[in-house]
Motif scaffolding. Structure first.
Motif, mmCIF file in Angstrom:
data_model
loop_
_atom_site.group_PDB
_atom_site.id
_atom_site.type_symbol
_atom_site.label_atom_id
_atom_site.label_comp_id
_atom_site.label_asym_id
_atom_site.label_seq_id
_atom_site.Cartn_x
_atom_site.Cartn_y
_atom_site.Cartn_z
ATOM 1 N N ASN A 272 0.853 -1.185 0.000
ATOM 2 C CA ASN A 272 0.000 0.000 0.000
ATOM 3 C C ASN A 272 0.891 1.238 0.000
ATOM 4 N N LEU A 273 0.637 2.143 -0.940
ATOM 5 C CA LEU A 273 1.448 3.340 -1.082
ATOM 6 C C LEU A 273 0.558 4.574 -1.027
ATOM 7 N N VAL A 274 1.085 5.671 -0.507
ATOM 8 C CA VAL A 274 0.373 6.944 -0.448
ATOM 9 C C VAL A 274 1.254 8.010 -1.093
ATOM 10 N N ALA A 275 0.667 8.825 -1.965
ATOM 11 C CA ALA A 275 1.418 9.874 -2.650
ATOM 12 C C ALA A 275 0.501 11.073 -2.865
ATOM 13 N N LEU A 276 1.106 12.259 -2.930
ATOM 14 C CA LEU A 276 0.374 13.462 -3.270
ATOM 15 C C LEU A 276 0.068 13.490 -4.763
ATOM 16 N N SER A 277 -0.975 14.188 -5.112
ATOM 17 C CA SER A 277 -1.341 14.309 -6.515
ATOM 18 C C SER A 277 -0.207 14.959 -7.295
ATOM 19 N N GLY A 278 0.226 14.287 -8.347
ATOM 20 C CA GLY A 278 1.311 14.778 -9.181
ATOM 21 C C GLY A 278 2.676 14.274 -8.783
ATOM 22 N N ASP A 279 2.821 13.688 -7.589
ATOM 23 C CA ASP A 279 4.105 13.143 -7.155
ATOM 24 C C ASP A 279 4.154 11.641 -7.431
ATOM 25 N N THR A 280 5.353 11.077 -7.352
ATOM 26 C CA THR A 280 5.570 9.661 -7.629
ATOM 27 C C THR A 280 5.994 8.950 -6.356
ATOM 28 N N ALA A 281 5.361 7.825 -6.085
ATOM 29 C CA ALA A 281 5.730 6.964 -4.965
ATOM 30 C C ALA A 281 6.199 5.620 -5.515
ATOM 31 N N SER A 282 7.144 4.988 -4.845
ATOM 32 C CA SER A 282 7.707 3.723 -5.307
ATOM 33 C C SER A 282 7.786 2.736 -4.155
ATOM 34 N N PHE A 283 7.856 1.457 -4.515
ATOM 35 C CA PHE A 283 7.866 0.366 -3.539
ATOM 36 C C PHE A 283 8.714 -0.770 -4.102
ATOM 37 N N LEU A 284 9.433 -1.459 -3.209
ATOM 38 C CA LEU A 284 10.228 -2.617 -3.606
ATOM 39 C C LEU A 284 10.219 -3.626 -2.474
ATOM 40 N N ALA A 285 9.789 -4.846 -2.784
ATOM 41 C CA ALA A 285 9.865 -5.966 -1.844
ATOM 42 C C ALA A 285 10.749 -7.026 -2.498
ATOM 43 N N GLY A 286 11.963 -7.065 -2.077
ATOM 44 C CA GLY A 286 12.923 -7.984 -2.684
ATOM 45 C C GLY A 286 14.274 -7.823 -2.037
ATOM 46 N N GLY A 287 15.269 -7.569 -2.840
ATOM 47 C CA GLY A 287 16.609 -7.397 -2.303
ATOM 48 C C GLY A 287 17.555 -6.851 -3.347
ATOM 49 N N GLU A 288 18.828 -6.911 -3.054
ATOM 50 C CA GLU A 288 19.886 -6.466 -3.950
ATOM 51 C C GLU A 288 20.969 -7.541 -3.985
ATOM 52 N N PHE A 289 21.483 -7.787 -5.162
ATOM 53 C CA PHE A 289 22.576 -8.748 -5.274
ATOM 54 C C PHE A 289 23.805 -8.041 -5.854
ATOM 55 N N PRO A 290 24.998 -8.434 -5.415
ATOM 56 C CA PRO A 290 26.215 -7.731 -5.849
ATOM 57 C C PRO A 290 26.611 -8.097 -7.270
ATOM 58 N N ILE A 291 27.138 -7.108 -7.966
ATOM 59 C CA ILE A 291 27.639 -7.288 -9.332
ATOM 60 C C ILE A 291 29.061 -6.735 -9.387
ATOM 61 N N PRO A 292 30.063 -7.543 -9.730
ATOM 62 C CA PRO A 292 31.432 -7.021 -9.854
ATOM 63 C C PRO A 292 31.570 -6.151 -11.090
ATOM 64 N N VAL A 293 32.229 -5.033 -10.934
ATOM 65 C CA VAL A 293 32.453 -4.095 -12.042
ATOM 66 C C VAL A 293 33.954 -3.929 -12.218
ATOM 67 N N PRO A 294 34.520 -4.407 -13.333
ATOM 68 C CA PRO A 294 35.971 -4.263 -13.545
ATOM 69 C C PRO A 294 36.368 -2.794 -13.653
ATOM 70 N N GLY A 295 37.486 -2.447 -12.998
ATOM 71 C CA GLY A 295 37.997 -1.091 -13.039
ATOM 72 C C GLY A 295 39.375 -1.030 -13.646
ATOM 73 N N ASN A 296 40.075 0.056 -13.412
ATOM 74 C CA ASN A 296 41.415 0.238 -13.940
ATOM 75 C C ASN A 296 42.423 -0.594 -13.150
ATOM 76 N N LEU A 297 43.484 -1.000 -13.854
ATOM 77 C CA LEU A 297 44.606 -1.732 -13.246
ATOM 78 C C LEU A 297 44.139 -3.001 -12.544
ATOM 79 N N GLY A 298 43.144 -3.666 -13.133
ATOM 80 C CA GLY A 298 42.700 -4.937 -12.604
ATOM 81 C C GLY A 298 41.858 -4.859 -11.351
ATOM 82 N N THR A 299 41.462 -3.683 -10.926
ATOM 83 C CA THR A 299 40.639 -3.563 -9.732
ATOM 84 C C THR A 299 39.189 -3.917 -10.054
ATOM 85 N N VAL A 300 38.497 -4.373 -9.049
ATOM 86 C CA VAL A 300 37.096 -4.770 -9.191
ATOM 87 C C VAL A 300 36.293 -4.094 -8.087
ATOM 88 N N THR A 301 35.268 -3.370 -8.467
ATOM 89 C CA THR A 301 34.364 -2.758 -7.503
ATOM 90 C C THR A 301 33.026 -3.497 -7.533
#
Length: 484
Positions: A272-301
């Motif tokens: 259930n979400l509540v928002a003012l007229s003209g504004d945007t409301a968002s919802f997320l039921a889940g999670g986040e999973f890590p993604i490796p991102v290759p960087g310079n000089l072999g580093t990984v973020t």
């Protein structure tokens, strides 16, 4: 000083000019001000005769004398400038300010057509300002759109009469069905020094027949590193048929593997979400999973990607409790069966189902987003070359598997206009009817919480304390009858 070419108008003509305004400069205690629309002229009559005119910024307005008591002002650019008038001998008569602004008469007329006169238009410091009241947000948005055509960045001080808070009740219903069938035939031949098989090469612990003794009898000793056959999926069959032939020290086993699986999974989320007229409301039921991102000089973020049941909606309240609703639901899940290698790390992709739609509903009405059906089916077959292609008999030298996955998603959306409760009204919570249990209730009775009625009963009170306070005058006897 007045130029020789200045045109002088007779007092009779000036008296008949209705557009002229009279400005009192002599003896004024404060600076006067006059507003002029850009691109238009304004005739001004001064109460004292003057000879010279000094203007601060001639690019904003142009001041021209008509007579010794009348001037004409032309608005050239949005802004404010100051004008000083002098009499003979450079004696200062007075000072007044000129504010050049937009002509809001046409804008006020256009906005008044659809706002029923509720929205007022004025000019403040070179900007257009909207004030008053509007029936709903759509009327205000239309007025702001028209005002931007006359001038950039108008000031909005309009009050919207319609309720401006919307609660969205959303139900995500997902059903996942799975069905699979497998059928395979495996041939195992065990001799004194040989082991032969026809079928898939699978790990030994996944097969019904993998070990034989030296003479072909069942044993826990493995006589060959070559394992026997099995079904395509790699799972042990739910049922199999085994036959054995022995002759002259040669043992031949025939195993018929059969497996059928059916599954049904249901999931439900109700945000259930509540928002003012003209504004945007968002919802997320889940999670986040890590993604490796290759960087310079072999580093990984490490970056994080969201997944689960998500929702974003933008409501706009219209007239008569009509709600314009833009909704963007999304359901995503990890796909572990098709990983992607990123910087040497297996990263699962996402299976995403996303929709975006705009509807108009009244308060309490519902609509359903359906048709988000995912149907995935696959077949696989392995066989012995040539023998597997034989009619009828070829089925004894083949293994086949069929897999079907079906997922259906339905989204039920109900918008409601909400208003805050009146001040002083208490809001009930799910814990109002329960109390924490004491040691006797928890350890002896096994209750983690009790009701207020149970607590009163435990101390000998059958009902709550109720009554009234009576203020009686002193020295006067009264009899009060009380009935339960």
């Amino acid at each position: 000083m007045l130029g020789a070419g200045a045109t002088l108008l007779s007092p009779a003509l000036l008296g008949g000019a209705n557009a002229q305004r009279l400005m009192q400069l002599s003896g004024a205690k404060r600076t006067a001000s006059i507003a002029v629309a850009v691109g238009k002229t304004e005739d001004l009559r001064i109460d004292t005769a003057f000879t010279d005119i000094n203007i601060g910024d001639s690019e904003i307005a142009d001041v021209s004398p008509l007579t010794d008591r009348t001037i004409s002002i032309l608005g050239k650019k949005i802004g404010t400038t100051r004008v000083t008038l002098y009499a003979a001998g450079k004696a200062q008569i007075g000072i007044f300010d000129i504010e050049v602004s937009y002509d809001v008469s046409r804008l006020a007329q256009e906005i008044g057509h659809f706002s029923d006169g509720g929205i007022k238009v004025s000019s403040v410091n070179g900007r257009i300002m909207l004030s008053g009241t509007a029936r709903d947000a759509v009327t205000l948005d239309k007025a702001m759109t028209i005002a931007r055509q006359f001038a950039p960045d108008p000031i909005n001080t309009v009050t919207v009469l319609q309720a401006q808070q919307v609660m969205l009740e959303v139900r995500f219903i997902e059903a996942s069905r799975k069905a699979s069938r497998e059928l395979g035939v495996q041939w195992n031949s065990f001799g004194q020094n040989t082991l032969a098989n026809i079928g898939s090469r699978l790990p030994a612990n996944e097969l019904p027949i993998t070990r034989r003794g030296p003479n072909g009898s069942p044993s826990s000793t493995l006589i060959s590193p070559i394992v026997a056959a099995g079904v395509l999926s790699g799972a042990a069959p739910y049922g199999f048929l085994l036959g054995e032939l022995n002759r002259a020290g040669l043992s031949i086993d025939v195993a018929l593997n059969a497996l059928e699986e059916k599954g049904l999974a249901r999931s439900l989320a109700e945000p259930n979400l509540v928002a003012l007229s003209g504004d945007t409301a968002s919802f997320l039921a889940g999670g986040e999973f890590p993604i490796p991102v290759p960087g310079n000089l072999g580093t990984v973020t490490i970056d994080y990607k969201r997944y689960g049941v998500g929702l974003a909606f933008t409501p706009t309240v219209l007239r008569d409790s009509l709600i314009n609703l833009r909704i963007e639901p999304e359901v995503s899940q990890l796909d572990t069966s098709h990983p992607v290698q990123v910087a040497g790390i297996a990263v699962p992709p996402l299976i995403v189902r996303r929709a975006s739609t705009t509807v108009e509903l009244r308060d309490g009405q519902s609509f359903v987003i359906g048709g988000l059906l995912l149907n995935d089916s696959s077949t696989a077959q392995e066989q012995l070359p040539w023998l597997g292609d034989l009619p009828v008999l070829g089925a004894l030298f083949r293994s086949a598997a069929y897999q079907k996955n079906e997922t259906d998603l339905a989204i039920v959306v109900t918008p409601r206009i909400v208003r805050p409760i009146s001040p002083g009204n208490l809001i009930k919570t799910p814990l109002d009817n329960t109390l924490p249990a004491n040691d006797i209730d928890f350890f002896l009775m096994g209750k983690a919480e009790i009701t207020p009625a149970d607590a009163r009963m435990a101390i000998g009170h059958q009902q709550a304390f109720v009554g009234h306070i009576l203020d009686l005058p002193k020295g006067v006897a009264h009899v009060v009858a009380v009935k339960d």
